[in-house]
Scaffold this motif. Structure first.
Motif, mmCIF file in Angstrom:
data_model
loop_
_atom_site.group_PDB
_atom_site.id
_atom_site.type_symbol
_atom_site.label_atom_id
_atom_site.label_comp_id
_atom_site.label_asym_id
_atom_site.label_seq_id
_atom_site.Cartn_x
_atom_site.Cartn_y
_atom_site.Cartn_z
ATOM 1 N N THR B 98 4.749 -5.711 -12.687
ATOM 2 C CA THR B 98 6.130 -5.369 -12.822
ATOM 3 C C THR B 98 6.739 -5.646 -13.861
ATOM 4 O O THR B 98 7.577 -5.011 -14.137
ATOM 5 C CB THR B 98 6.875 -5.874 -11.546
ATOM 6 N N THR B 99 6.129 -6.447 -14.780
ATOM 7 C CA THR B 99 6.737 -6.733 -16.056
ATOM 8 C C THR B 99 6.208 -5.825 -17.314
ATOM 9 O O THR B 99 6.536 -5.965 -18.343
ATOM 10 C CB THR B 99 6.711 -8.279 -16.537
ATOM 11 N N LEU B 115 2.037 -6.755 -8.799
ATOM 12 C CA LEU B 115 1.691 -5.629 -9.454
ATOM 13 C C LEU B 115 2.709 -4.355 -8.915
ATOM 14 O O LEU B 115 2.942 -4.267 -7.843
ATOM 15 C CB LEU B 115 0.410 -5.115 -9.082
ATOM 16 N N LYS B 116 2.989 -3.523 -9.701
ATOM 17 C CA LYS B 116 3.718 -2.156 -9.320
ATOM 18 C C LYS B 116 2.799 -1.197 -9.096
ATOM 19 O O LYS B 116 1.547 -1.220 -9.697
ATOM 20 C CB LYS B 116 4.795 -1.884 -10.309
ATOM 21 N N PRO B 117 2.950 0.006 -8.566
ATOM 22 C CA PRO B 117 1.831 1.196 -8.360
ATOM 23 C C PRO B 117 1.468 1.467 -9.868
ATOM 24 O O PRO B 117 2.736 2.031 -10.530
ATOM 25 C CB PRO B 117 2.785 2.270 -7.836
ATOM 26 N N GLY B 118 0.286 1.547 -10.107
ATOM 27 C CA GLY B 118 -0.048 1.881 -11.668
ATOM 28 C C GLY B 118 -1.553 1.769 -11.749
ATOM 29 O O GLY B 118 -2.227 1.775 -10.717
ATOM 30 N N LEU B 133 -3.622 1.648 -8.248
ATOM 31 C CA LEU B 133 -3.406 0.806 -7.365
ATOM 32 C C LEU B 133 -2.026 0.884 -6.794
ATOM 33 O O LEU B 133 -1.071 1.323 -7.284
ATOM 34 C CB LEU B 133 -3.070 -0.856 -7.977
ATOM 35 N N SER B 134 -1.903 0.673 -5.473
ATOM 36 C CA SER B 134 -0.590 1.096 -4.903
ATOM 37 C C SER B 134 0.220 -0.118 -5.206
ATOM 38 O O SER B 134 1.501 0.105 -5.275
ATOM 39 C CB SER B 134 -0.650 1.406 -3.423
ATOM 40 N N SER B 135 0.119 -1.356 -4.977
ATOM 41 C CA SER B 135 0.748 -2.410 -5.234
ATOM 42 C C SER B 135 -0.180 -3.479 -4.999
ATOM 43 O O SER B 135 -1.265 -3.586 -4.253
ATOM 44 C CB SER B 135 2.022 -2.588 -4.470
ATOM 45 N N GLY B 136 0.388 -4.707 -5.480
ATOM 46 C CA GLY B 136 -0.665 -5.993 -5.022
ATOM 47 C C GLY B 136 -0.179 -6.924 -5.893
ATOM 48 O O GLY B 136 0.970 -7.157 -6.376
#
Lengths: 70, 203
Positions: B98-99, B115-118, B133-136
Motif C-alpha cells: 500500500t506504500t 498489499l494493494k491490487p497490483g 494480485l487482488s489484495s493480500g
C-alpha cells in the motif's frame, strides 16, 4: 506499534478488511478472459442451507446457492 | 514438593535469560524438530514407552536466521485454493504494498506489508514472472523467507482488456452518482482495482 495515521477509505466507510478483500477479488475475477473466468467463478460458488432458530427450535431451512456476495 | 519448585523456577529464569541474550527479537532460531524438555521429562517418568510425537515434529522446521546474508530469498506464494510458489529460491520479488512497489532482496529487514491490487513480479536470474494480485499481505522474515498471501492472483495475460475498460467506465460513473459512504467506498474500490489492472496490462 507503527501507526500509519491515515485510515483507509473503506474502513472509514464502515467496511471490514475481509469485505474489501473479497470485493477486490470478485472484481478481478470478473475481468478475466473466457476459460479462466468460468473456472474462477465456478470455483467460488457456494451452496449452503441456513435456518434461523427461535425459542430453541429451528425454523424451516432456506437453501442458498449463490455465487459469493460482497 | 519444594525441590520441584526450585527446578521449575530455575527453568523459567534460565529460559528468560537465554532469550534476553539474543540480539534481536526478529532474528529467528531454527525450530527444533522435537521439544527436548518434554522428551527428557517423559523419559524420567515413563522410560519404557516411546514419547508421543508433538505437533512440532510433524512440521518442517523453520530455517534459522543465517549469520551472513544469503544469496537468494525463499518465496512462498499462496492463494486460498492453490499454492503458486512453494519454497522457491529467487533473487528478488517486487510486491505491490500500500506504500508503493517494494523490492525485496535477500537480507531484507523483517516486514509485514499490506498489499494493494497490483503486480507482483518474481525475478529469478533473467526470468521475470508477473502476477496481478487482488489484495493480500506480504510477510518477510529475518531468515530471508517471504510469505506472500493473496486472495486472487492471475498471470497478466489472463486479464481481458475490454472487460477492464468497461469496468473502469462503469465504476467511474458509479463514483460520480454515489450517495451513501458505503456506495462511494465500493465505487472507489472498483475504480482502484480496474485502474490497477489497466496499468498492469498496458505498463
Amino acid at each position: 506499534m507503527a501507526s500509519n495515521g491515515a485510515i483507509p477509505f473503506w474502513r472509514a466507510a464502515g467496511m471490514t478488511y475481509i469485505t474489501y478483500s473479497n470485493i477486490c477479488a470478485n472484481l478481478v475475477r470478473n475481468c478475466l478472459k473466457e476459460p479462466y473466468k468460468t473456472e474462477a467463478l465456478s470455483r467460488e460458488k457456494v451452496h449452503f442451507s441456513i435456518s434461523k432458530w427461535t425459542d430453541g427450535k429451528p425454523e424451516k431451512p432456506a437453501i442458498r446457492s449463490d455465487s459469493p456476495e460482497e | 514438593m519444594f525441590r520441584q519448585t526450585s527446578r521449575l523456577l530455575a527453568r523459567t529464569t534460565g529460559a528468560a535469560t537465554s532469550r534476553r541474550s539474543r540480539a534481536f527479537s526478529t532474528d529467528v532460531p531454527a525450530t527444533p524438530a522435537q521439544d527436548s524438555n518434554f522428551i527428557e521429562s517423559w523419559k524420567k517418568v515413563i522410560p519404557n514407552i516411546d514419547p508421543p510425537k508433538t505437533p512440532s515434529s510433524f512440521m518442517t522446521p523453520r530455517p534459522a536466521t543465517p549469520a551472513s546474508i544469503p544469496s537468494k530469498i525463499t518465496v512462498n506464494f499462496v492463494l486460498p485454493y492453490a499454492s503458486e510458489l512453494s519454497a522457491k529460491e529467487v533473487d528478488m520479488v517486487i510486491v505491490p504494498a500500500t506504500t508503493g512497489q517494494m523490492g525485496v532482496l535477500p537480507g531484507h529487514v523483517p516486514t509485514i506489508a499490506e498489499l494493494k491490487p497490483g503486480v507482483l513480479s518474481v525475478h529469478e536470474g533473467n526470468d521475470v514472472t508477473k502476477y496481478f494480485l487482488s489484495s493480500g499481505f506480504a510477510l518477510i522474515h529475518a531468515n530471508s523467507v517471504a510469505d506472500i498471501v493473496a486472495v486472487e492472483a492471475v498471470p497478466l495475460d489472463h486479464i481481458d482488456p475490454a472487460l477492464v475498460q468497461k469496468g473502469l467506465a462503469e465504476f467511474t460513473q458509479k463514483l460520480g452518482s454515489a450517495t451513501t459512504d458505503l456506495e462511494k467506498a465500493e465505487a472507489q474500490i472498483g475504480v482502484d482495482v480496474h485502474s490497477a489492472m489497466n496499468s498492469a496490462i498496458t505498463g
